[in-house]
Design an enzyme around this catalytic site. Structure first.
Site, PDB file in Angstrom:
ATOM      1  N   HIS A 119       0.818  -1.212   0.000  1.00  0.00           N
ATOM      2  CA  HIS A 119       0.000   0.000   0.000  1.00  0.00           C
ATOM      3  C   HIS A 119       0.855   1.267   0.000  1.00  0.00           C
ATOM      4  O   HIS A 119       1.591   1.522   0.961  1.00  0.00           O
ATOM      5  CB  HIS A 119      -0.903  -0.038   1.240  1.00  0.00           C
ATOM      6  CG  HIS A 119      -1.892   1.069   1.321  1.00  0.00           C
ATOM      7  ND1 HIS A 119      -1.974   1.909   2.403  1.00  0.00           N
ATOM      8  CD2 HIS A 119      -2.861   1.469   0.465  1.00  0.00           C
ATOM      9  CE1 HIS A 119      -2.957   2.771   2.231  1.00  0.00           C
ATOM     10  NE2 HIS A 119      -3.514   2.530   1.052  1.00  0.00           N
ATOM     11  N   HIS A 172      -1.322  10.687  -2.889  1.00  0.00           N
ATOM     12  CA  HIS A 172      -2.575  10.233  -2.286  1.00  0.00           C
ATOM     13  C   HIS A 172      -3.531  11.360  -1.935  1.00  0.00           C
ATOM     14  O   HIS A 172      -4.668  11.398  -2.397  1.00  0.00           O
ATOM     15  CB  HIS A 172      -2.296   9.398  -1.032  1.00  0.00           C
ATOM     16  CG  HIS A 172      -3.536   8.893  -0.377  1.00  0.00           C
ATOM     17  ND1 HIS A 172      -4.223   9.614   0.596  1.00  0.00           N
ATOM     18  CD2 HIS A 172      -4.232   7.742  -0.544  1.00  0.00           C
ATOM     19  CE1 HIS A 172      -5.283   8.931   0.977  1.00  0.00           C
ATOM     20  NE2 HIS A 172      -5.312   7.795   0.320  1.00  0.00           N
TER      21      HIS A 172
END
Length: 352
Positions: free
Chosen positions: A39, A81
């Protein structure tokens, strides 16, 4: 009699090739399950979504690097992100208000803090990368056909903008067989639908609305009276999604169940769980739930689970190339798991 045998043989061939066609573009067809997805390049071990993070996790032995893409002010796709720069860089502000040149000047490792309140990655060359830079680093600058040995990517579209899908498809299709090495996901349905319209070969992981539909389907199928109500209400026959990426639980509902995996298999879709950072939870998902994949910030812990369960993680051709990056890893003593907004209900059975 011979004619009957010929017809029977042709019928068998038809079945075989039909099944091959149906499964031709499922996610990462050359990688054995379960999958290990790092991730944001394992954001608790090294500054997230950076080239250094991806190289380090490849050297550590991951199956797949997971990262996010956003659009800049001058319409460039960057690997980032948050909607703002505040949490990870040395500048505050919205990503969409900066052009690529300005973003390239920022320190992407500036806010990475250890448990001892140190900032070991400041001024160490951690920069925001473009999608193109990431693709070229791992697949090369020139167009080519990818092989089973190439690294795999799980890419999340963070903007609800169809233009992102157009730019993404353009970047990806430089490489032949790219559809065997990527899965594209977004919480938003529109960019995924646009990408499918442009290129229906690329596997998609479901948007939030479709994930909600799937978990409702599962919950209604496994009610007190086992009436399989979900099958009466929901139709997935024409779904464009091959993967569902979901948490273990949400709002008191448990999704890490054998019944959910059974429903997924019946629909010919995969389930990857996020973001799982604890040894026991990863072990449970892989050993007991038979999850197709786990998305984790702690690739190091996940690899320990895989090794204990005698699951061989496929070697990639770049592992040795990046082995010197392993000394960049910071190993925390805590394993927080972040909470995501995931499912919305208005009333039972109605999805927004």
């Amino acid at each position: 009699m011979k004619l009957h045998l010929v017809i029977y043989f042709l019928f068998l061939l038809f079945i075989v090739f039909s099944k091959e066609e149906d499964n031709k573009y499922i996610a990462y067809p050359h990688v054995k399950r379960p999958l290990l997805l790092s991730h944001r390049g394992s954001r608790y071990l090294i500054p997230e979504n950076t080239l250094q993070a991806f190289k380090t996790m490849i050297a550590l032995g991951t199956n797949i690097i997971e990262f996010d893409i956003r659009l800049t002010k001058d319409n460039e796709l960057i690997v980032f992100h948050d909607a703002t720069l505040n949490r990870t860089t040395n500048v505050n502000g919205n990503v969409k208000d900066f052009n690529l040149k300005e973003l390239k000047e920022l320190d992407a490792g500036y806010k990475f803090e250890t448990l001892q309140n140190n900032f070991p990655y400041r001024n160490k060359g951690y920069k925001i990368s473009t999608l193109r830079e990431v693709l070229q680093e791992f697949y090369g600058k020139e167009p080519r056909e990818l092989t089973k040995e190439d690294i795999n990517m799980n890419i999340e579209i963070k903007d609800n903008i169809d233009e992102v899908s157009k730019l993404l498809n353009k970047e990806l299709t430089i490489y032949k067989k790219i559809e065997e090495h990527v899965v594209i996901v977004s919480r938003y349905c529109s960019p995924l639908e646009k990408l499918y319209e442009l290129n229906n070969k690329i596997p998609l992981a479901a948007c939030e609305k479709q994930v909600t539909k799937f978990v409702l389907y599962n919950q209604l199928n496994n009610n007190l009276f086992n009436l399989k109500i979900g099958k009466l209400i929901f139709d997935f026959e024409n779904s464009i999604y091959k993967v569902y990426q979901i948490p273990m639980e949400h709002s008191g509902m448990n999704f890490s169940t054998n019944s959910l995996m059974k429903d997924a298999k019946e629909l010919n879709v995969e389930v990857h769980y996020w973001v799982i950072n604890h040894y026991d939870k990863i072990n449970y998902l892989i050993r007991d739930v038979k999850a197709d994949g786990v998305i984790t910030d702690r690739t190091d812990i996940a690899l320990k689970v895989f090794n204990k369960l005698n699951i061989l993680v496929k070697e990639n051709i770049l592992k040795d190339k990046y082995k010197d990056y392993l000394n960049l890893i910071y190993t925390p003593t805590e394993n927080d798991e972040e909470f995501h907004t995931f499912i919305k209900y208005v009333v039972i059975g109605v999805v927004i």
